[in-house]
Scaffold this motif. Sequence first.
Motif, PDB file in Angstrom:
ATOM      1  N   HIS D  86       1.949   0.540  -2.580  1.00 12.34           N
ATOM      2  CA  HIS D  86       1.646   1.474  -1.488  1.00 12.34           C
ATOM      3  C   HIS D  86       0.479   0.967  -0.655  1.00 12.34           C
ATOM      4  O   HIS D  86       0.521   1.007   0.580  1.00 12.34           O
ATOM      5  CB  HIS D  86       1.328   2.866  -2.060  1.00 12.34           C
ATOM      6  N   ILE D  87      -0.548   0.448  -1.301  1.00 17.14           N
ATOM      7  CA  ILE D  87      -1.713  -0.034  -0.557  1.00 17.14           C
ATOM      8  C   ILE D  87      -1.393  -1.261   0.284  1.00 17.14           C
ATOM      9  O   ILE D  87      -2.064  -1.543   1.269  1.00 17.14           O
ATOM     10  CB  ILE D  87      -2.907  -0.381  -1.485  1.00 17.14           C
ATOM     11  N   ALA D  88      -0.337  -1.993  -0.109  1.00 22.47           N
ATOM     12  CA  ALA D  88       0.021  -3.204   0.639  1.00 22.47           C
ATOM     13  C   ALA D  88       0.890  -2.895   1.839  1.00 22.47           C
ATOM     14  O   ALA D  88       0.990  -3.694   2.759  1.00 22.47           O
ATOM     15  CB  ALA D  88       0.754  -4.193  -0.277  1.00 22.47           C
ATOM     16  N   VAL D  89       1.505  -1.728   1.840  1.00 23.07           N
ATOM     17  CA  VAL D  89       2.515  -1.456   2.852  1.00 23.07           C
ATOM     18  C   VAL D  89       2.244  -0.197   3.666  1.00 23.07           C
ATOM     19  O   VAL D  89       2.254  -0.234   4.897  1.00 23.07           O
ATOM     20  CB  VAL D  89       3.904  -1.309   2.180  1.00 23.07           C
ATOM     21  N   HIS D  90       1.997   0.900   2.997  1.00 31.12           N
ATOM     22  CA  HIS D  90       2.128   2.201   3.656  1.00 31.12           C
ATOM     23  C   HIS D  90       0.837   2.989   3.773  1.00 31.12           C
ATOM     24  O   HIS D  90       0.861   4.219   3.752  1.00 31.12           O
ATOM     25  CB  HIS D  90       3.194   3.026   2.931  1.00 31.12           C
ATOM     26  N   GLU D  91      -0.284   2.304   3.881  1.00 27.40           N
ATOM     27  CA  GLU D  91      -1.527   3.049   4.044  1.00 27.40           C
ATOM     28  C   GLU D  91      -2.246   2.630   5.316  1.00 27.40           C
ATOM     29  O   GLU D  91      -3.471   2.760   5.424  1.00 27.40           O
ATOM     30  CB  GLU D  91      -2.391   2.908   2.784  1.00 27.40           C
ATOM     31  N   SER D  92      -1.488   2.154   6.281  1.00 29.98           N
ATOM     32  CA  SER D  92      -2.037   1.837   7.611  1.00 29.98           C
ATOM     33  C   SER D  92      -3.252   0.927   7.551  1.00 29.98           C
ATOM     34  O   SER D  92      -4.134   1.004   8.402  1.00 29.98           O
ATOM     35  CB  SER D  92      -2.415   3.129   8.356  1.00 29.98           C
ATOM     36  N   GLY D  93      -3.289   0.081   6.540  1.00 36.82           N
ATOM     37  CA  GLY D  93      -4.400  -0.862   6.462  1.00 36.82           C
ATOM     38  C   GLY D  93      -5.699  -0.240   5.981  1.00 36.82           C
ATOM     39  O   GLY D  93      -6.784  -0.745   6.293  1.00 36.82           O
TER      40      GLY D  93
END
Lengths: 342, 342, 342, 342
Positions: D86-93
């Motif tokens: 999730h932190i690599a993809v879907h947390e807007s950086g």
Amino acid sequence: MIYFDSDYTAGAHPEVLDALCATNNLHTVGYGCDSYTESAKNLIRQACGTEDARVFLLVGGTQTNATVIDGILARHEGVLAAESGHIAVHESGAIEACGHKVLTLPHHQGKVKAEDVKLFIDEFYRDETFEHMVAPGMLYISFPTEYGTVYTLKELEQLSEVCHNADIPLYIDGARLAYGLAAEGGDVTLQDIARLADVFYIGGTKVGALFGEAVVVTNPKLLNHFTPLIKQHGALMAKGRLLGVQFEALFKGNLYFEIGKKAVAQALKIKEAFTSRGYTSIVDSTTNQQFFLLPNSLIDHLRSNHISFENWGVRGAEQTTVRFVTGWATTQSDIDALIALL
Amino acid sequence: MIYFDSDYTAGAHPEVLDALCATNNLHTVGYGCDSYTESAKNLIRQACGTEDARVFLLVGGTQTNATVIDGILARHEGVLAAESGHIAVHESGAIEACGHKVLTLPHHQGKVKAEDVKLFIDEFYRDETFEHMVAPGMLYISFPTEYGTVYTLKELEQLSEVCHNADIPLYIDGARLAYGLAAEGGDVTLQDIARLADVFYIGGTKVGALFGEAVVVTNPKLLNHFTPLIKQHGALMAKGRLLGVQFEALFKGNLYFEIGKKAVAQALKIKEAFTSRGYTSIVDSTTNQQFFLLPNSLIDHLRSNHISFENWGVRGAEQTTVRFVTGWATTQSDIDALIALL
Amino acid sequence: MIYFDSDYTAGAHPEVLDALCATNNLHTVGYGCDSYTESAKNLIRQACGTEDARVFLLVGGTQTNATVIDGILARHEGVLAAESGHIAVHESGAIEACGHKVLTLPHHQGKVKAEDVKLFIDEFYRDETFEHMVAPGMLYISFPTEYGTVYTLKELEQLSEVCHNADIPLYIDGARLAYGLAAEGGDVTLQDIARLADVFYIGGTKVGALFGEAVVVTNPKLLNHFTPLIKQHGALMAKGRLLGVQFEALFKGNLYFEIGKKAVAQALKIKEAFTSRGYTSIVDSTTNQQFFLLPNSLIDHLRSNHISFENWGVRGAEQTTVRFVTGWATTQSDIDALIALL
Amino acid sequence: MIYFDSDYTAGAHPEVLDALCATNNLHTVGYGCDSYTESAKNLIRQACGTEDARVFLLVGGTQTNATVIDGILARHEGVLAAESGHIAVHESGAIEACGHKVLTLPHHQGKVKAEDVKLFIDEFYRDETFEHMVAPGMLYISFPTEYGTVYTLKELEQLSEVCHNADIPLYIDGARLAYGLAAEGGDVTLQDIARLADVFYIGGTKVGALFGEAVVVTNPKLLNHFTPLIKQHGALMAKGRLLGVQFEALFKGNLYFEIGKKAVAQALKIKEAFTSRGYTSIVDSTTNQQFFLLPNSLIDHLRSNHISFENWGVRGAEQTTVRFVTGWATTQSDIDALIALL
């Protein structure tokens, strides 16, 4: 034109330049892993009287302050500094850009008082909402200060004691360290600095190098992964040996200290010349920067006679504060020419 | 020892060093407001064929990449780059330290394909959750790449077109630009770079300067408050004229381009020497970096005969990939000595 | 125990809670794309008299300030604020953690003066070294302030004018907006706020919601990619409709404004009770926060009789400044019980 | 409409909502210093079998990941994670916005392999240029993963061992922890998680709370100044007891675990229904998220009959991957209605 604008208006001291020229065509490995850099670090350790200190060579002062402070502070911490401190005023927000607040203390001709540091820390932890505020995580001071003043040894010892009692590191910005160590009436040595600070840097840019600042870390708990941080901050020179060669030239003899002494002596002559003629020295500076409140007529007279120097703040209606700075390249004839015009 | 480790193992090209020596004792104002810097900027604009471009002189490459990218991206954006790009691999997280993700694309011998850039952007905005992802805000490429390869003019035009259709700037890292412009079979000129990129930098450190990178901003909408950002990133030299003097020396004649041509020609001789003897060139590099897969026995033989060069990655059991790099300081006798040992 | 500690000591206003309960078992899409959120945004736009404003619902105040300011400022800019402003003091460095300096102005019972803002900006750009300093990129004020005071309409108009003349946005922190709009003698309406600010937020947490702050962006140039930034700041609720349901309940009638009026009326009764008995009100607060300098004996007497309230700063030797706050949950009997003890 | 879009489409589980309603009118101190929060923390410690663990209650998942990771990593470090994490993809950086790179590892249906972690770390430190790269400072995994899969106890033990041998913390994102603990065939308990991770969080938002995530820190060396960081990240709720009340409701009995068990049983029924009819389950998920590759005709048929669910990626020409998720609010009749349509 004769320049008293700053101590970075000329290039490198001839001995430094010679060293760069003499080694120019040699090949070494990059990024400061060369033997010149190692030699320079050893010479600096010797001069500091600290066998175990780690030494890192960076390029410029703002960069050095940001990298060191970024490497020391935890995310919830800020850095205590005089409200006149370079990091608080003139680094374009470099500390905040790293995520940290500069917590300002009142200044006294550029200096902070140990009692003010203690008071800040005490009040901080007495405040029930302290976890909603930025914790003081280190103390930044400059030696000499932005006003050319220096701490006495006793003052430095008090600051060091306050910091260590509060378990926060003391960091000394030595952009102009040589001039501070040569301060008239000063009683602080480089060894004192190394003994009392947890980290400090020895400024090269303003003391005869083309560029370069040597960070000395005496506290073994700090900055244990500093090289990647230096790289991350864009402060790791590819041709790192350039820094080594220059600091080797400054520290293999007494050059670094001599530059300081000569420039301070010249600055004091300027001070004496102005004050003996009744002009006001607005700060009790004992180093290579001198600040005077001069009539605009004199300022214009000097400038029209090819003396260059900076206003310190905005030009006033009738008189203006100005700054005169000496450096390795200031000559006796520069001084004579200036004084002859007073 | 003969060094083929990199193009930053020696000091400055003699003409550059001479310029530094000749100006060393002069005084100028600081921070790049001097006439040498102005002259260098004009020469660079002329060489680029872009009268209106803004030029900024910084110290090193990682610093330059971080400062430019930090200045261009909005907070919610990241930078597209080849997975082999310098910013993606070898800058200690400098881009992320500024708050931005490096969005990686597949690389083809260090190059990215315009179609991959387009695909990434198209798929990004087709994804219903795109606001939960990092938006592609600019494209970073290196010219030449980290593998010594170069884009053709047509490839650059395609990349530029894809970027501008998507309304994102194209930024070119020219740390070794002179070598890319001199690539065997290459058809890209400095003017092409200036025409197709929104921002790029002309590398000095690896092309004969002691240090220095010249950022050229051709897109007038970008980086309109760049000087304070350069200061914030610790990249504003106090003795800024050092950068001006060096770039003036590189660009007042053809020195910059000549350094590139000479070193590329030497590198191609090395390539020919290895491949004609049956050794594998693992990348089709046409510039000053050459990569070979060599038997460890040969590697050891060369090193024991005072030829210095880097492993490219980890040493293998029987053979290892190595890199040979030429630069301004590589001599014909260096090349001869190397070839004689094959 | 009767609580006057703050306006967030109880849960939600019953009408808000009812709305949450009534909708609890319904399913909606997440992240604020539901119809309740859309309805709430429309109601807020209507209340503000701004058809075109964009509205975003976030969770808490510190988060909202950090996300808005991070979204507005360029990297080299800081935010102007009163030295007493919440962002300057009580947000654990959230603004600096985003990379930006809080540039402090003197405060006058929590308020900043338009002339001080103008002076700061004028002096900044007159300083020749301004590119080495943090540029003022926006103005933050709170309405009401941390001291319970409010700006007059004329003062707000002056601040707005100064900001827009300097081309920087005016941002108003309305954590307690309802109380400010209900200030005794106040002449500012929600429509005025919407007209004069570029961005502001309508606080829910302290005005009857369980949590929630509604950011209203009236300047179309600002925050055009705000949703990914909200997500990046961890402020995008999965069950986003919880915010919509609550703001719908607050704004479908006059509830938001009524909560403000009631609590301000109660606070003024407390103020009158203290001051008529000769106790000192240390700030001329006209809203729901009141500050008194009380003898410690009275403070202890009240607390031993189950009246809870906060010291404002550190307890003094004989008297201490304390704060009394009213909110939606404060009852007439709470007020009566307090006054009976005076 | 029957929703299988996610586990956050409805409000709170009735027992959680009841607890919020029952306590709504009570007053407590703010910011999580209340007795409900203390009680919730104790219940969580008991459930985890870790008397000494520190527990912190935050609002949402992205926020929690960013705050924890920001609090653990040194400035030069990044976080290892599956490329699907999730932190690599879907947390807007959000992680990069804190200054840290997400170092991605290959994923196997959402899971990372201990051997890949070890390989990454080993190769990192074998690389001579490692100080120019981002050091792996911690490992992030999700349990269950974004694909609904879970690690076995043995796999978790191996990951924990690899991390601790490398002296980096293991952090487990438990946004859907209850569903992972209830995984069909799973052998991992909450106590195992607490024993093997250095930090993890127990997700509330997706498991019956309105919102809320409970961070459990079992490694005493980590996050020792976490409260100011939570505040700095805007994750410290003013009405903090709302989190305490909800987690108390979830953990005073077995509610948290029962929600997990029920939803997983329902999801497996859905899986069985699809696969027994010959449809492809594209991931071997044993938890409350199920992924199928379905003909578009069936997808359209279901949706036209009021079954709501998400495409997983982009709609294909003939068939599309979709996701079905169950949660506390999924009923037997929801399941029956879905299956009747197959």
